[in-house]
Structures are given as structure tokens and as C-alpha cells.
Design an enzyme around this catalytic site. Sequence first.
Site, PDB file in Angstrom:
ATOM      1  CG  ASP A 155      -1.916  -1.118   1.229  1.00  0.00           C
ATOM      2  OD1 ASP A 155      -2.286  -1.578   0.123  1.00  0.00           O
ATOM      3  OD2 ASP A 155      -2.322  -1.555   2.321  1.00  0.00           O
ATOM      4  CE  LYS A 156      -0.064   8.593  -0.974  1.00  0.00           C
ATOM      5  NZ  LYS A 156      -1.111   9.618  -1.222  1.00  0.00           N
TER       6      LYS A 156
END
Length: 349
Positions: free
Chosen positions: A156-157
Amino acid sequence: MENEQNGFSDDSSDELYEHQVITADPKQTLLRVDKFLMDRLPNVTRSKIQAGIKDGFVKVNGDTVKPNYKVHPGDEVSIFLPEPPRDEEVVPEDIPLNIIHEDEHILVVNKPAGMVVHPAYQNWTGTLVNALAYHFQNLPEMQGNEGRPGLVHRIDKDTSGLLVIAKTEKAMNGLAKQFFDHSIERTYYALVWGVPEEPNGTIHINVGRSLKDRRVTTAFPDGDFGKNAITHWELMEDLRYVSLMKCNLETGRTHQIRAHMKWIGHTLFNDATYGGDQIIKGTVFTKYKQFVQNCFKAISRQALHAKTLGFVHPATKEFMQFDSELPEDFQTVLEKWRGYVNFTDNPED
């Protein structure tokens, strides 16, 4: 890794752009439009398709329909999204990479929190893939994952940590098979709310996109929705109101650790998507609330780091394992909680 290339957007917009038109065969039998699209969008779940239809992202002969609409011969089924269509060309960008290991077949990088792994809606530039395109030429692309050269998995970011990148077709095929076989060793460190009663455990519960909010992954304990997901966890450090946990992924679903930890009552610290940016455990005293707010400021994201990565090298067939240090923001918030526990245990020290 879940491929969301053909997924419907999580954002709504007053203006929609046509992305794809599928014309039903003249001999098409009557078939529900959601099932019709399931056969033609292999990388999108049925629940996502149904949600997209309900949100008006799908039209038949120019009109919005319900998921149970029956597609007729010659019908034109159009898919719309809030952003204009884009080609799959990745723009190279001179973005520094923290390379842990490199040889002629693979690359292992330590991704900082805040960097998106691949271009997507609202994040077309500044991604890891844009950086890879600048530093390396002719990286392979997995079938069905066009526009994401070198990628065989993602994180994830706002999760930091290790990723392996394929530099050759042979490496991509070898790594992809290991991910498919769940033989890749992936260990994450997570700071979570609360302290589990047991020292370790395994969560074997399906996870998938929430039927109410497609931005969120949720647990489906009855197994009626979602995909098989297995997380092995171990308590590393008891910090009274939070815990440092080690999580080993056997499967790699979207937001798997975040959804599984929430399911067992230990939401990741400062994970805004899953409610971890609220005070879930602790006292009602103002000083405690101020302390937690300072901790939130210290790590302005979910406290999750992909710490170790192990796999069989696709060319040499040797097992390789890589480790990374916890990033500064994670270390800082850990020290704050350690200091809090020490002070409350020994207030006169």
C-alpha cells in the site's frame, strides 16, 4: 497481488468518460449484465461489477441499468469512469530508489511510506513504477498487468518496506509462480491497538472488498464472499495499550493485514481507513489523549512496515532473504510508547 487494472473507480464525479464498449453477439442468450461482464472483465470481482452498475458506471445502449438487467443480442454495454482514458505508457521520472540488492535478474527496493507503487487514478506520476522506468529499460510486464513493468507484487501507498522487482521474463515467471504458490516469505511489523491475550496465532478468514464501501477490505468469516486469506502473527512487544506485532503473510490479499488485525480487535495504529486514527484503548485523561495525538503526529500513516522478504532466486535457485530497518517515523512512535510505559511504571525515575 490483486490486479485492479479493470476495476471501477472508488471516486464519483459529475463527468464520466467512456472507457470500453462491449457489443453482445447476435446470438447472445439472455444473460444478467453482471454475469455478462464477469466473463469479459476477468480481473474484477462480481461484487465490484455490481457496485459499479449501481453507481451508474455501466450503461446498456446509453441507459443505466440494474445488475439483473438481461443483456440481449446486439446490446452495447459501455463502461464509464470518472477519469479520461489513458494509454499504458509509463512516463519515466528521476525519482531516487533505495536499492537493497540488484543483479541481472532481480531488484529489491525499500519503498518509503507515501509512495504509490504503480500509476492509477489520481496517482499517474511519482510512483515506484515511474522511477523504475527511468532507472531501468525494458523491464518485463506480466500478462494482464500491462503498464506496470517489473511488478510481481505491491504494498500500500502508506506502508513502507521491501519489494522485489523482476528485471527479466525468467525472473518474472519464477517470482510470479512463488507468489501464486504462497511460498514467498513476507514478514511485516505492525503497531496495533490493544494487546492480544495469546502470544501468537493464525487468522484464516476470507477477505475482500466491503459490500458497503469498496475502498475498504473486510473480513468474511462465513466464507461467502472474498478470497482465502491467511495471516500468522506473533506478539513482539506489549506496550500496555498498543502492541508491536510480527505478521507473516501466507497469502497476499489487498489490505490483508489491516483487515485481519481489525477483525481480531487489534486495528493498526493510526490507520485512518480502518478507524485506527481514533483512541481505541487507554485512559480518559487529557494528558493521555495529548500523548496519543503526539504519537499520531509522529507517524502520519498506518504503522505497518514490510520488514523481511525471502524467496528462491529465479535464476540461481538459491534461497535469498532480505531485511530492512524500521523507518524513522515507526521507530519514533515505538520509542514514545516505550517511554510512556516506562514512565507510568516508574513515575519517580
